[in-house]
Write a protein that holds these residues in place. Structure first.
Motif, short mmCIF file in Angstrom:
data_model
loop_
_atom_site.label_atom_id
_atom_site.label_comp_id
_atom_site.label_asym_id
_atom_site.label_seq_id
_atom_site.Cartn_x
_atom_site.Cartn_y
_atom_site.Cartn_z
N ALA A 6 -4.65 -19.02 22.55
CA ALA A 6 -3.97 -20.32 22.55
C ALA A 6 -3.90 -20.91 21.14
CB ALA A 6 -4.66 -21.29 23.52
N ASP A 7 -5.03 -21.43 20.64
CA ASP A 7 -5.04 -22.09 19.33
C ASP A 7 -4.73 -21.11 18.21
OD1 ASP A 7 -5.87 -24.69 20.32
OD2 ASP A 7 -7.83 -23.77 20.68
N GLY A 8 -3.67 -21.40 17.46
CA GLY A 8 -3.28 -20.53 16.36
C GLY A 8 -2.23 -19.51 16.74
N VAL A 9 -1.99 -19.35 18.04
CA VAL A 9 -0.96 -18.43 18.52
C VAL A 9 0.11 -19.20 19.31
CG1 VAL A 9 -0.47 -16.41 19.97
CG2 VAL A 9 -2.54 -16.47 18.57
N LEU A 10 -0.33 -19.96 20.30
CA LEU A 10 0.58 -20.79 21.08
C LEU A 10 0.57 -22.24 20.63
CD1 LEU A 10 -0.28 -19.49 24.69
CD2 LEU A 10 1.60 -18.74 23.21
N LEU A 11 -0.62 -22.74 20.28
CA LEU A 11 -0.80 -24.16 20.02
C LEU A 11 -1.24 -24.42 18.57
CD1 LEU A 11 -2.72 -25.07 23.31
CD2 LEU A 11 -0.26 -25.32 22.84
N ASP A 12 -0.77 -25.55 18.04
CA ASP A 12 -1.05 -25.91 16.66
C ASP A 12 -2.31 -26.79 16.59
OD1 ASP A 12 -1.04 -26.64 14.00
OD2 ASP A 12 1.12 -27.01 13.92
N TYR A 13 -3.46 -26.12 16.59
CA TYR A 13 -4.74 -26.82 16.55
C TYR A 13 -4.88 -27.66 15.28
CZ TYR A 13 -9.82 -27.49 16.29
OH TYR A 13 -11.07 -28.03 16.18
N SER A 14 -4.36 -27.16 14.17
CA SER A 14 -4.49 -27.86 12.90
C SER A 14 -3.79 -29.21 12.93
CB SER A 14 -3.93 -27.00 11.76
OG SER A 14 -4.13 -27.63 10.51
N ALA A 15 -2.60 -29.27 13.52
CA ALA A 15 -1.88 -30.53 13.64
C ALA A 15 -2.63 -31.49 14.55
CB ALA A 15 -0.47 -30.28 14.16
#
Length: 203
Positions: A6-15
């Motif tokens: 998810a995070d870093g592939v599907l979802l923008d955790y950094s934002a």
């Protein structure tokens, strides 16, 4: 089947991290290093201790995990993969108490996933996702964090999303355990479309 992080592939955790910093402290951080892998380095925020750290950690709540924005092009890449005939499953490392928030987040964004599986990172030498991937037996597993490929079945295609290079853990001898590298999920989808077309064209 293709298994996706998810995070870093599907979802923008950094934002989402930047938004949570603003929510916790009332100040929106600005990008300090756009090539930084870790959000703290990307946004150039202070290293917290004591009550400030506890306050920030408390912000990673149900609201946070249910509102992480998508990475640009990720939804389109998933739609393309489904159009190629693949079933998509998300395998994400996250505290189990936030499973429903993560599912709600992905469903609200419209990701065409047949299931969302949550595993907790136990800090072991083997990837916390390894047993789940063995049970699912997908054609491919896509993640943006090199250590999460440790212990994966040899016959499963291991695709690494390389992302930003500064401070990245995606370097060194362990790169030999992955089968392909891509700048994002869209690039992976394009590569698999080409791969599938090539196989279809074989006599």
């Amino acid at each position: 089947m293709i298994a996706l992080d998810a995070d870093g592939v599907l979802l923008d955790y950094s934002a989402a991290y930047a938004g949570t910093w603003a929510r916790a402290f009332g100040v929106s951080p600005v990008v300090c290093n756009p090539d930084a892998y870790w959000p703290m380095d990307r946004w150039g925020v202070a290293r917290l201790e004591g009550p400030a750290l506890e306050r920030f950690r408390a912000s990673f709540d149900e609201e946070f995990w249910s509102t992480v924005p998508p990475i640009e092009g990720a939804l389109e890449a998933c739609s393309e993969l489904v159009g190629q005939g693949f079933e998509l499953v998300c395998v994400t490392a996250l505290a189990s108490r936030f499973r429903q928030a993560r599912i709600a987040n992905l469903r609200t964004l419209g990701f065409p996933l047949s299931d969302v599986l949550v595993v907790e990172d136990q800090g072991l030498h083997q990837s916390p996702k390894a047993d789940v991937i063995k049970a699912l037996n997908p054609l491919a597993f896509v993640d943006d964090y090199l250590p999460y490929f440790r212990g994966m079945p040899g016959h499963v295609h291991k695709a690494l999303i390389v992302r930003e290079p500064d401070g990245s853990p995606n370097a060194g001898p362990e790169l030999s355990i992955v089968d392909s590298q891509h700048k994002d999920l869209r690039a992976f989808s394009n590569a698999w479309a080409t791969r599938r077309a090539g196989r279809a064209g074989k006599p």
